[in-house]
Design a protein around this motif. Sequence first.
Motif, short mmCIF file in Angstrom:
data_model
loop_
_atom_site.label_atom_id
_atom_site.label_comp_id
_atom_site.label_asym_id
_atom_site.label_seq_id
_atom_site.Cartn_x
_atom_site.Cartn_y
_atom_site.Cartn_z
N GLY A 25 0.84 -1.19 0.00
CA GLY A 25 0.00 0.00 0.00
C GLY A 25 0.88 1.24 0.00
O GLY A 25 1.87 1.29 0.74
N VAL A 26 0.54 2.23 -0.83
CA VAL A 26 1.32 3.46 -0.92
C VAL A 26 0.44 4.62 -0.44
O VAL A 26 -0.71 4.74 -0.87
CB VAL A 26 1.80 3.70 -2.38
N PRO A 27 0.95 5.46 0.48
CA PRO A 27 0.13 6.54 1.06
C PRO A 27 -0.50 7.44 -0.01
O PRO A 27 0.07 7.67 -1.08
CB PRO A 27 1.12 7.33 1.92
N THR A 28 -1.69 7.96 0.31
CA THR A 28 -2.44 8.85 -0.59
C THR A 28 -1.63 10.10 -0.89
O THR A 28 -1.11 10.75 0.02
CB THR A 28 -3.77 9.26 0.08
N LEU A 29 -1.55 10.44 -2.17
CA LEU A 29 -0.90 11.70 -2.55
C LEU A 29 -1.99 12.76 -2.70
O LEU A 29 -3.06 12.48 -3.25
CB LEU A 29 -0.15 11.52 -3.88
#
Length: 280
Positions: free
Chosen positions: A173-177
């Motif tokens: 999972g990649v943090p929200t930009l």
Amino acid sequence: MKILRNKKTLVDYIERHREMGKKIGFAPTMGALHLGHISLYEQAKKENDEVISSIFINPTQFNNPEDFENYPQTLEDDLKLLEKTGVDAVYVPKAFDIYPEGLKSKHYDFDGLDNEMEGKYRPGHFDGVGTVVEELLRQVQPHNAYFGEKDYQQLAIIKKMVEKTKLPVKIHGVPTLRENSGLAMSSRNLRLTEKQRKEATIIYETLLKVKEWFKVLSVKEIKERVEKIFKESNFELEYFIIADEKTLKETDFFHKDKSYRAFIVAYAGEVRLIDNMHLN
């Protein structure tokens, strides 16, 4: 950057790179790319030798045919952006490459994750997501695959699907930009008017308030405050919930040993915007 326009060219490409011992990172998309997508590839580049994208607007995950019709198609711009980002290859399949027997979703047991939140409002949506992601993962055979936390429920569903199907891939999972205003980056933002775009910061600002209130107020009090904020705005709140991060079940009481996340879905005119934030 290689553009792979059918399953055969993809399979040949993957076989060649696997034989060379390359570690493959992958992030599938539906196009209309923005910097949020690019953050997935930047993460993938740090952890893999070969980075692959895919662009495919998946018909089986749309409940509303109009949503599918209106989904922005910006393939040429997307390809330029991917090349500039340093992606090694992009897979642009046709529907029959993914659905050789016709546009039909498989049915999955997601241990109830699909019955919460989006599942209540979009029946069959997650079976569509699971079907396309499973097929893409089987074709691309990546070691690592990357998905944004903005669609947190989708991320949880994909992790569950991979666990159940025993696919040999690690899901990240990649943090929200976010835009400078705090608005979560999304392909749907292209459909907002200038005025709606400015006003849409209400979603992020509300989540920040919820994070503060979480320390001192009950769930009931927080919900009442959030509903009041949206009643006084130009946005229609579809739902606001605070859920257990693991089960995604809505909570009405905070337990010290659990992690919670707040989820907001609201309409700006006809555009449905979603966002979430970790609270603990």
